[in-house]
Every structure is written in structure tokens, then in C-alpha cells.
Design a protein around this motif. Structure first.
Motif, PDB file in Angstrom:
ATOM      1  N   LYS A  14       0.803  -1.228   0.000  1.00  0.00           N
ATOM      2  CA  LYS A  14       0.000   0.000   0.000  1.00  0.00           C
ATOM      3  C   LYS A  14       0.839   1.282   0.000  1.00  0.00           C
ATOM      4  CE  LYS A  14      -4.141  -1.968   0.493  1.00  0.00           C
ATOM      5  NZ  LYS A  14      -5.267  -1.751  -0.434  1.00  0.00           N
ATOM      6  N   GLN A  15       2.150   1.176  -0.125  1.00  0.00           N
ATOM      7  CA  GLN A  15       3.020   2.351  -0.007  1.00  0.00           C
ATOM      8  C   GLN A  15       2.604   3.497  -0.924  1.00  0.00           C
ATOM      9  OE1 GLN A  15       5.806   3.123   2.090  1.00  0.00           O
ATOM     10  NE2 GLN A  15       4.823   1.437   3.200  1.00  0.00           N
ATOM     11  N   ALA A  16       2.245   3.187  -2.142  1.00  0.00           N
ATOM     12  CA  ALA A  16       1.900   4.235  -3.108  1.00  0.00           C
ATOM     13  C   ALA A  16       0.636   4.993  -2.720  1.00  0.00           C
ATOM     14  CB  ALA A  16       1.733   3.626  -4.501  1.00  0.00           C
ATOM     15  N   GLU A  17      -0.201   4.386  -1.879  1.00  0.00           N
ATOM     16  CA  GLU A  17      -1.472   5.010  -1.485  1.00  0.00           C
ATOM     17  C   GLU A  17      -1.357   5.807  -0.188  1.00  0.00           C
ATOM     18  OE1 GLU A  17      -4.528   2.035  -1.317  1.00  0.00           O
ATOM     19  OE2 GLU A  17      -3.670   0.912  -2.994  1.00  0.00           O
ATOM     20  N   LEU A  18      -0.220   5.736   0.469  1.00  0.00           N
ATOM     21  CA  LEU A  18      -0.080   6.358   1.778  1.00  0.00           C
ATOM     22  C   LEU A  18       0.369   7.811   1.685  1.00  0.00           C
ATOM     23  CD1 LEU A  18       1.709   3.465   3.741  1.00  0.00           C
ATOM     24  CD2 LEU A  18      -0.747   3.844   3.395  1.00  0.00           C
ATOM     25  N   ARG A  23       3.447   6.967   5.550  1.00  0.00           N
ATOM     26  CA  ARG A  23       4.674   6.256   5.134  1.00  0.00           C
ATOM     27  C   ARG A  23       5.725   6.308   6.242  1.00  0.00           C
ATOM     28  NH1 ARG A  23       3.600   8.668   0.087  1.00  0.00           N
ATOM     29  NH2 ARG A  23       5.101  10.333   0.486  1.00  0.00           N
ATOM     30  N   LYS A  24       5.773   7.415   6.963  1.00  0.00           N
ATOM     31  CA  LYS A  24       6.698   7.541   8.093  1.00  0.00           C
ATOM     32  C   LYS A  24       6.348   6.515   9.171  1.00  0.00           C
ATOM     33  CE  LYS A  24       8.516  11.122  11.203  1.00  0.00           C
ATOM     34  NZ  LYS A  24       8.371  12.547  11.629  1.00  0.00           N
ATOM     35  N   LEU A  25       5.061   6.387   9.463  1.00  0.00           N
ATOM     36  CA  LEU A  25       4.586   5.411  10.438  1.00  0.00           C
ATOM     37  C   LEU A  25       4.865   3.988   9.950  1.00  0.00           C
ATOM     38  CD1 LEU A  25       2.948   4.455  12.897  1.00  0.00           C
ATOM     39  CD2 LEU A  25       0.855   4.896  11.566  1.00  0.00           C
ATOM     40  N   THR A  54      -3.571   9.578  12.497  1.00  0.00           N
ATOM     41  CA  THR A  54      -2.795   9.015  11.385  1.00  0.00           C
ATOM     42  C   THR A  54      -2.698   7.500  11.517  1.00  0.00           C
ATOM     43  OG1 THR A  54      -1.473  11.022  11.072  1.00  0.00           O
ATOM     44  CG2 THR A  54      -0.523   8.966  10.272  1.00  0.00           C
ATOM     45  N   ILE A  55      -2.521   7.034  12.748  1.00  0.00           N
ATOM     46  CA  ILE A  55      -2.423   5.590  13.004  1.00  0.00           C
ATOM     47  C   ILE A  55      -3.736   4.903  12.653  1.00  0.00           C
ATOM     48  CG2 ILE A  55      -2.079   3.828  14.786  1.00  0.00           C
ATOM     49  CD1 ILE A  55      -0.261   5.839  16.242  1.00  0.00           C
ATOM     50  N   VAL A  56      -4.839   5.502  13.055  1.00  0.00           N
ATOM     51  CA  VAL A  56      -6.161   4.927  12.759  1.00  0.00           C
ATOM     52  C   VAL A  56      -6.408   4.910  11.255  1.00  0.00           C
ATOM     53  CG1 VAL A  56      -8.646   5.199  13.082  1.00  0.00           C
ATOM     54  CG2 VAL A  56      -7.085   5.634  14.994  1.00  0.00           C
ATOM     55  N   ARG A  57      -6.033   5.991  10.568  1.00  0.00           N
ATOM     56  CA  ARG A  57      -6.234   6.057   9.112  1.00  0.00           C
ATOM     57  C   ARG A  57      -5.411   4.981   8.398  1.00  0.00           C
ATOM     58  NH1 ARG A  57      -6.200  11.736   9.930  1.00  0.00           N
ATOM     59  NH2 ARG A  57      -3.977  11.814   9.420  1.00  0.00           N
ATOM     60  N   ALA A  59      -4.438   2.094   9.633  1.00  0.00           N
ATOM     61  CA  ALA A  59      -5.051   0.794   9.908  1.00  0.00           C
ATOM     62  C   ALA A  59      -6.237   0.564   8.971  1.00  0.00           C
ATOM     63  CB  ALA A  59      -5.495   0.718  11.366  1.00  0.00           C
ATOM     64  N   ARG A  60      -7.042   1.584   8.769  1.00  0.00           N
ATOM     65  CA  ARG A  60      -8.224   1.438   7.909  1.00  0.00           C
ATOM     66  C   ARG A  60      -7.838   1.288   6.438  1.00  0.00           C
ATOM     67  NH1 ARG A  60     -12.014   5.829  11.170  1.00  0.00           N
ATOM     68  NH2 ARG A  60     -12.634   4.360  12.840  1.00  0.00           N
ATOM     69  N   LYS A  61      -6.763   1.956   6.017  1.00  0.00           N
ATOM     70  CA  LYS A  61      -6.304   1.800   4.633  1.00  0.00           C
ATOM     71  C   LYS A  61      -5.820   0.384   4.372  1.00  0.00           C
ATOM     72  CE  LYS A  61      -5.032   6.471   3.185  1.00  0.00           C
ATOM     73  NZ  LYS A  61      -3.948   7.360   2.690  1.00  0.00           N
ATOM     74  N   LEU A  62      -5.345  -0.281   5.427  1.00  0.00           N
ATOM     75  CA  LEU A  62      -4.880  -1.655   5.284  1.00  0.00           C
ATOM     76  C   LEU A  62      -6.035  -2.656   5.337  1.00  0.00           C
ATOM     77  CD1 LEU A  62      -1.632  -1.682   7.478  1.00  0.00           C
ATOM     78  CD2 LEU A  62      -1.876  -1.196   5.042  1.00  0.00           C
TER      79      LEU A  62
END
Length: 286
Positions: A14-18, A23-25, A54-57, A59-62
Motif C-alpha cells: 500500500k506504499q503508493a497510497e499512503l 509512510r513515516k509510520l 494518522t495511526i487509525v487512518r 489501519a483502515r487503509k490496510l
């Protein structure tokens, strides 16, 4: 929520979508083998220097419902990666089949799932790399995978020159590191429970300019961050120990491909070897 895909793989895919913060996280989680993902959300935010939202976002993107959901997956992933031999025996089997039948089924499944995940383009790249005589090859396995490294070495040294099996003692590695440069390839085998000495060797080899080819399990050795090429194989069987038969399948396929790419050279070496064996009379003739 993702049931089968590993969190580590999701983070990479998912790197390209972050966003930059995500990406730092992600980098903090991957650099520490996901262990920081066991921290509280506030502590993780502090360590990664990002916000809790940012952490919650991320997690949801994953594909998870939230951070706690992702944490559950991380716990399971780390637990599977670090499973000890005795812990594997604690899992009861409800099968009445003979052990041989159960083992065949498990090993066949391992090989099939390994092939499903195999990147054929990367396989071809590695075969080309290993068949190029300008690259000096070094091989090393861990406590369980030493036999895989030795098997691969035995075949490669017949096919081509400049192939070295490293001594199992870390005290002997510095001498070999002296010969590792931009033309060297270090082939490493490392499955759970991953060995810190192998990771250190890979780190030093990369600093010398060497290319790392890694054979590991489904969860991925920490050496992955140093490897240019990586093959993940399925290893779980109804035993205290993991099976390396799927890894050996990859080895034999690579041996066949490398030999086909350097057939003239390998034919000459095999003929010379047969002559030496005949002259030394090591083996009985029929």
C-alpha cells in the motif's frame, strides 16, 4: 479485515497510497519487525512522530476496522513468526489419517502455496544473476537451513566456478567478507526462529557492496530489508519442526535454470569432474 495477508506485506503493497505521515509510520513499524505495533496508540504516535488519527487512518487503509483490530493481527503475526517447536506440539490434530498422509498433504500444500506466491520475473532475474560467472557466490544457512545451503552449494559448484560455502562459525566470516564486493552475491537461508548472526552478516555484506538473495518463510526474515531478491516459502507441517521441502523445490528449479543458461560451461566442468573422479578412484566403477 484481512485474514490471510500479513500486515508486513500490506504495508509494503500500500506504499503508493499512503500519505507522507502514513509512510513515516509504516517505516517505523517495518524497521522494528512490527514490534512497535504492540505499543499503545499514544506511545506509537510518539515513537513515529505522527498523530493518533494518522495511526487509525493507516489501519483502515490496510483493511482493518481500527488500530486495535490491526494490533490483533500484528500479535498473531508475531506469535506465528516466533512459534517454538514445543508450542507447535500443543496444537491438537483432529485427523485420524496416518502421519505420512498428513505430512504429504501439508508438504504438497506448502509447495503449491509457495508457487502461487512466486514472482516468476524475480526467479528469472536470480537465475540470470547466479549463472553469470563474473559474480562470485557465497552461501550460508542457519541452524535448520544449513543443509539447504549445502545442497545448493554442491550443485552450483559443479555448474560454475567461484562458489563458496561459508563456515558455520561466525568467527570465520570476516575473512570471507574481505572478498565480498559489488560483484559478490550472498545467498542466505533464514527461517523462524531467525538468527541475529545471519542478519548481521547480511548487513555487513551489503555494506561491502554485495547483493543478497534470501530464502525465508511465509513471515519473512529480518534480512529482507537487506535483500535485493527474496523467496518466501511455506514451512508449516504437523511436526515440532518446520519443513524446508518447499525451499528445496525452489533450489532445484534454480539449479536446473542456472545450468540451462550456462550449459556449455557446466558440461565442461562436469566432464572434468568425472575425469578427476575416475583418476582419483574415489568411487567404485560398475
Amino acid at each position: 479485515m484481512h485474514k490471510k495477508v500479513l500486515v508486513r506485506d500490506l504495508l509494503k503493497e500500500k506504499q503508493a497510497e499512503l500519505t507522507a505521515a502514513e509512510r513515516k509510520l509504516s517505516a517505523v513499524l517495518l524497521d522494528d519487525q512490527l514490534l512497535t505495533g504492540l505499543q499503545s496508540i499514544n506511545r506509537l504516535a510518539e515513537l513515529a512522530e505522527v498523530s493518533s488519527p494518522t495511526i487509525v487512518r493507516l489501519a483502515r487503509k490496510l483493511g482493518f476496522d481500527g488500530y486495535s483490530d490491526m494490533q490483533d493481527a500484528i500479535r498473531g503475526e508475531i506469535g506465528a513468526r516466533m512459534k517454538k517447536p514445543l508450542a507447535k506440539l500443543e496444537t491438537p490434530s483432529d485427523s485420524s489419517d496416518h502421519m505420512v498422509s498428513r505430512f504429504i498433504q501439508a508438504v504438497s500444500g506448502n509447495v503449491n502455496r509457495t508457487l502461487e506466491r512466486l514472482d516468476l520475473a524475480e526467479f528469472d532475474d536470480v537465475a540470470a544473476l547466479l549463472s553469470d560467472p563474473s559474480h562470485r557466490l557465497f552461501l550460508l544457512g542457519g541452524r535448520i537451513t544449513r543443509s539447504n545451503a549445502h545442497y545448493f552449494f554442491n550443485h552450483l559448484q559443479i555448474i560454475r566456478p567461484q562458489v563458496t560455502l561459508l563456515d558455520s562459525s561466525p568467527s570465520a566470516w570476516p575473512q570471507s567478507l574481505l572478498d565480498m564486493d559489488a560483484g559478490a552475491v550472498l545467498i542466505v537461508f533464514d527461517i523462524r526462529r531467525y538468527e541475529k548472526e545471519l542478519e548481521k552478516l547480511a548487513d555487513l555484506a551489503v555494506k561491502q557492496g554485495a547483493t543478497i538473495v534470501l530464502f525465508t518463510d511465509a513471515w519473512g526474515s529480518p534480512i529482507e530489508k537487506h535483500a535485493r531478491h527474496c523467496f518466501r516459502a511455506m514451512v508449516e507441517v504437523p511436526s515440532s519442526w518446520d519443513s524446508t521441502l518447499a525451499i528445496n523445490f525452489l533450489i532445484e528449479a534454480l539449479v536446473a535454470d542456472v545450468q540451462s543458461r550456462s550449459s556449455d560451461q557446466s558440461a565442461e566442468r562436469i566432464a572434468a569432474l568425472e575425469q578427476m573422479i575416475g583418476e582419483s578412484r574415489i568411487f567404485r566403477s560398475n
